[in-house]
Scaffold this motif. Structure first.
Motif, PDB file in Angstrom:
ATOM      1  N   GLU A   1      39.858  -1.085  37.762  1.00  0.00           N
ATOM      2  CA  GLU A   1      39.460  -2.553  37.039  1.00  0.00           C
ATOM      3  C   GLU A   1      39.860  -3.423  38.133  1.00  0.00           C
ATOM      4  O   GLU A   1      41.076  -3.386  39.007  1.00  0.00           O
ATOM      5  CB  GLU A   1      40.288  -2.745  35.836  1.00  0.00           C
ATOM      6  CG  GLU A   1      40.219  -1.772  34.615  1.00  0.00           C
ATOM      7  CD  GLU A   1      38.729  -1.728  34.286  1.00  0.00           C
ATOM      8  OE1 GLU A   1      38.259  -2.927  33.971  1.00  0.00           O
ATOM      9  OE2 GLU A   1      38.181  -0.639  33.629  1.00  0.00           O
ATOM     10  N   TYR A   2      39.100  -4.592  38.436  1.00  0.00           N
ATOM     11  CA  TYR A   2      39.163  -5.651  39.130  1.00  0.00           C
ATOM     12  C   TYR A   2      40.360  -6.757  38.379  1.00  0.00           C
ATOM     13  O   TYR A   2      41.281  -6.967  39.102  1.00  0.00           O
ATOM     14  CB  TYR A   2      38.033  -6.705  39.380  1.00  0.00           C
ATOM     15  CG  TYR A   2      38.344  -7.801  40.027  1.00  0.00           C
ATOM     16  CD1 TYR A   2      38.884  -7.670  41.226  1.00  0.00           C
ATOM     17  CD2 TYR A   2      37.620  -8.826  39.378  1.00  0.00           C
ATOM     18  CE1 TYR A   2      39.065  -9.161  41.954  1.00  0.00           C
ATOM     19  CE2 TYR A   2      38.000 -10.086  40.202  1.00  0.00           C
ATOM     20  CZ  TYR A   2      38.592 -10.252  41.349  1.00  0.00           C
ATOM     21  OH  TYR A   2      38.772 -11.445  42.278  1.00  0.00           O
ATOM     22  N   ILE A   3      40.132  -6.717  36.985  1.00  0.00           N
ATOM     23  CA  ILE A   3      41.228  -7.421  36.394  1.00  0.00           C
ATOM     24  C   ILE A   3      41.970  -6.406  35.380  1.00  0.00           C
ATOM     25  O   ILE A   3      41.104  -5.855  34.552  1.00  0.00           O
ATOM     26  CB  ILE A   3      40.711  -8.851  35.723  1.00  0.00           C
ATOM     27  CG1 ILE A   3      39.945  -9.683  36.751  1.00  0.00           C
ATOM     28  CG2 ILE A   3      41.640  -9.458  34.817  1.00  0.00           C
ATOM     29  CD1 ILE A   3      39.449 -10.971  35.984  1.00  0.00           C
ATOM     30  N   GLY A   4      43.234  -6.425  35.234  1.00  0.00           N
ATOM     31  CA  GLY A   4      43.735  -5.637  34.410  1.00  0.00           C
ATOM     32  C   GLY A   4      44.175  -4.278  34.971  1.00  0.00           C
ATOM     33  O   GLY A   4      44.167  -4.056  36.328  1.00  0.00           O
ATOM     34  N   PHE A   5      44.465  -3.294  34.027  1.00  0.00           N
ATOM     35  CA  PHE A   5      45.032  -2.110  34.600  1.00  0.00           C
ATOM     36  C   PHE A   5      43.900  -0.945  34.163  1.00  0.00           C
ATOM     37  O   PHE A   5      43.226  -0.990  33.344  1.00  0.00           O
ATOM     38  CB  PHE A   5      46.312  -1.676  33.859  1.00  0.00           C
ATOM     39  CG  PHE A   5      47.239  -2.874  34.628  1.00  0.00           C
ATOM     40  CD1 PHE A   5      47.900  -2.722  35.675  1.00  0.00           C
ATOM     41  CD2 PHE A   5      47.836  -3.893  33.623  1.00  0.00           C
ATOM     42  CE1 PHE A   5      48.865  -3.570  36.314  1.00  0.00           C
ATOM     43  CE2 PHE A   5      48.736  -5.034  34.004  1.00  0.00           C
ATOM     44  CZ  PHE A   5      49.058  -4.882  35.449  1.00  0.00           C
ATOM     45  N   PRO A   6      44.304   0.371  34.707  1.00  0.00           N
ATOM     46  CA  PRO A   6      43.403   1.415  34.399  1.00  0.00           C
ATOM     47  C   PRO A   6      43.182   1.919  33.012  1.00  0.00           C
ATOM     48  O   PRO A   6      44.199   1.650  32.021  1.00  0.00           O
ATOM     49  CB  PRO A   6      43.959   2.635  35.274  1.00  0.00           C
ATOM     50  CG  PRO A   6      44.922   1.972  36.200  1.00  0.00           C
ATOM     51  CD  PRO A   6      45.401   0.631  35.634  1.00  0.00           C
ATOM     52  N   LYS A   7      42.027   2.292  32.670  1.00  0.00           N
ATOM     53  CA  LYS A   7      41.571   2.640  31.410  1.00  0.00           C
ATOM     54  C   LYS A   7      41.282   4.006  31.388  1.00  0.00           C
ATOM     55  O   LYS A   7      40.308   4.335  32.092  1.00  0.00           O
ATOM     56  CB  LYS A   7      40.563   1.761  30.691  1.00  0.00           C
ATOM     57  CG  LYS A   7      40.901   0.347  30.294  1.00  0.00           C
ATOM     58  CD  LYS A   7      39.561  -0.568  29.909  1.00  0.00           C
ATOM     59  CE  LYS A   7      39.918  -1.904  29.674  1.00  0.00           C
ATOM     60  NZ  LYS A   7      40.283  -2.674  30.838  1.00  0.00           N
ATOM     61  N   VAL A   8      41.595   4.854  30.371  1.00  0.00           N
ATOM     62  CA  VAL A   8      40.938   6.018  30.178  1.00  0.00           C
ATOM     63  C   VAL A   8      39.863   6.291  29.270  1.00  0.00           C
ATOM     64  O   VAL A   8      39.908   5.851  28.001  1.00  0.00           O
ATOM     65  CB  VAL A   8      42.230   7.178  30.045  1.00  0.00           C
ATOM     66  CG1 VAL A   8      41.614   8.518  29.651  1.00  0.00           C
ATOM     67  CG2 VAL A   8      43.460   6.990  30.807  1.00  0.00           C
ATOM     68  N   ILE A   9      38.623   6.635  29.927  1.00  0.00           N
ATOM     69  CA  ILE A   9      37.379   6.522  29.063  1.00  0.00           C
ATOM     70  C   ILE A   9      36.903   7.970  29.293  1.00  0.00           C
ATOM     71  O   ILE A   9      36.454   8.361  30.271  1.00  0.00           O
ATOM     72  CB  ILE A   9      36.540   5.525  29.580  1.00  0.00           C
ATOM     73  CG1 ILE A   9      37.125   4.048  29.473  1.00  0.00           C
ATOM     74  CG2 ILE A   9      35.258   5.451  28.915  1.00  0.00           C
ATOM     75  CD1 ILE A   9      36.315   2.770  29.972  1.00  0.00           C
ATOM     76  N   LYS A  10      36.419   8.577  28.080  1.00  0.00           N
ATOM     77  CA  LYS A  10      36.132   9.995  28.112  1.00  0.00           C
ATOM     78  C   LYS A  10      34.762   9.994  28.652  1.00  0.00           C
ATOM     79  O   LYS A  10      33.783   9.017  28.178  1.00  0.00           O
ATOM     80  CB  LYS A  10      35.900  10.441  26.743  1.00  0.00           C
ATOM     81  CG  LYS A  10      35.696  11.904  26.704  1.00  0.00           C
ATOM     82  CD  LYS A  10      35.784  12.433  25.336  1.00  0.00           C
ATOM     83  CE  LYS A  10      35.569  14.161  25.531  1.00  0.00           C
ATOM     84  NZ  LYS A  10      35.841  14.625  23.862  1.00  0.00           N
ATOM     85  N   HIS A  11      34.139  10.627  29.547  1.00  0.00           N
ATOM     86  CA  HIS A  11      33.002  10.723  30.079  1.00  0.00           C
ATOM     87  C   HIS A  11      32.694  12.132  30.793  1.00  0.00           C
ATOM     88  O   HIS A  11      33.361  12.929  30.819  1.00  0.00           O
ATOM     89  CB  HIS A  11      32.748   9.802  31.322  1.00  0.00           C
ATOM     90  CG  HIS A  11      33.579   9.843  32.417  1.00  0.00           C
ATOM     91  ND1 HIS A  11      33.319  10.897  33.466  1.00  0.00           N
ATOM     92  CD2 HIS A  11      34.954   9.726  32.847  1.00  0.00           C
ATOM     93  CE1 HIS A  11      34.367  10.870  34.177  1.00  0.00           C
ATOM     94  NE2 HIS A  11      35.355  10.213  33.823  1.00  0.00           N
ATOM     95  N   GLY A  12      31.246  12.450  30.550  1.00  0.00           N
ATOM     96  CA  GLY A  12      30.738  13.646  31.412  1.00  0.00           C
ATOM     97  C   GLY A  12      30.563  13.209  32.883  1.00  0.00           C
ATOM     98  O   GLY A  12      30.768  12.398  33.657  1.00  0.00           O
ATOM     99  N   ALA A  13      29.405  13.977  33.472  1.00  0.00           N
ATOM    100  CA  ALA A  13      28.800  14.057  34.467  1.00  0.00           C
ATOM    101  C   ALA A  13      28.350  12.708  35.076  1.00  0.00           C
ATOM    102  O   ALA A  13      27.969  12.033  34.087  1.00  0.00           O
ATOM    103  CB  ALA A  13      27.885  14.966  34.914  1.00  0.00           C
ATOM    104  N   GLY A  14      28.304  12.254  36.072  1.00  0.00           N
ATOM    105  CA  GLY A  14      28.069  10.626  36.408  1.00  0.00           C
ATOM    106  C   GLY A  14      27.482  10.375  37.721  1.00  0.00           C
ATOM    107  O   GLY A  14      27.661  11.543  38.629  1.00  0.00           O
TER     108      GLY A  14
END
Length: 255
Positions: free
Chosen positions: A218-231
């Motif tokens: 993140e540019y502003i704030g702290f890391p977020k854990v977001i579930k995802h697959g291939a990207g």
């Protein structure tokens, strides 16, 4: 002690003595072959030609110096960055570009160059980024005689982990990134079972050594854990006033 007890004790002693003298088979002597196995044999991959800077035989070519057919813009249209003389250059008005193909674990090779007439300072100096699975940014920036916050320096996991060294070549010279990325594994509740990890080597020098990525960059704030697959791989058009950077010789090996 009774006679019966004495006789029992003598019998036990004789039995123990006999067992102590009994010879048991010795373990088979170790040989080199006991710790060897022969299958499955690893696949054969022909390395790229060091003279022509070509890709390995099993690589997915993401830019061959001719066109951006492997890429698209953020809306799914054709990538509009400028291709010239075997390279392509950031087109700030056109925005970011992404690979059409999506990936999980991979080895990525990408070369980039800060223009010789670069201006600006700190983050406003040749700023771009390589987003792994379109989630986690490895910073691209001119840090040759240019100080900035260390977790935003060249080769950082942006806003998380600073690089182990500053391996920048001066503007006008080409830099090489080799990135080994391991995608995360998620639990059913969307948290990491195994977080993503990355190794980044710039110009032959290790900047990130199997670094744990804490979440989104993140540019502003702290890391977020977001579930995802291939990207996809995303290349950033940062939009700062400095001269745009160029890329060439991009290939990827799925792991």
């Amino acid at each position: 002690m009774t006679v019966k007890a004495v006789l029992f004790t003598l019998a036990c002693t004789a039995t123990i003595g006999a067992n102590a003298q009994k010879q048991y088979p010795q373990p088979e002597k170790m040989t080199p072959g006991m710790s060897e196995y022969w299958t499955p044999q690893p696949k054969i991959v022909t390395p790229g030609d060091i003279c022509t800077n070509s890709a390995p035989s099993d690589a997915i070519i993401l830019f061959d110096g001719k066109d951006l057919s492997a890429w698209e813009d953020s809306k799914g249209g054709p990538a509009q960055w400028t291709v010239h003389n075997g390279t392509f250059t950031v087109n700030k008005p056109a925005g970011d570009i992404l690979t059409k193909q999506k990936f999980e674990n991979f080895q990525l090779h990408i070369e980039w160059c800060i223009p010789e007439n670069i201006t600006g300072n700190s983050q406003a100096r040749g700023n771009s980024g390589i987003f792994l699975q379109d989630m986690y940014e490895i910073q691209v920036l001119d840090c040759y005689n240019n100080e900035t916050y260390v977790n935003g320096q060249t080769g950082s996991v942006y806003k998380q982990t600073p690089p182990l060294a500053n391996a920048m070549r001066k503007p006008g010279e080409w830099n090489v990134y080799d990135i080994i990325y391991t995608a995360p594994v998620f639990k059913e509740d969307g948290t990491y079972r195994i977080p993503p990890h990355v190794t980044v080597i710039q110009n032959g020098i290790v900047l990130q050594n199997n670094t744990t990525i804490l979440g989104t960059t993140e540019y502003i704030g702290f890391p977020k854990v977001i579930k995802h697959g291939a990207g996809p791989i995303r290349l950033q058009s940062h939009g700062d006033p400095s001269e745009p950077i160029s890329f060439r010789n991009i290939w990827l090996r799925e792991l």
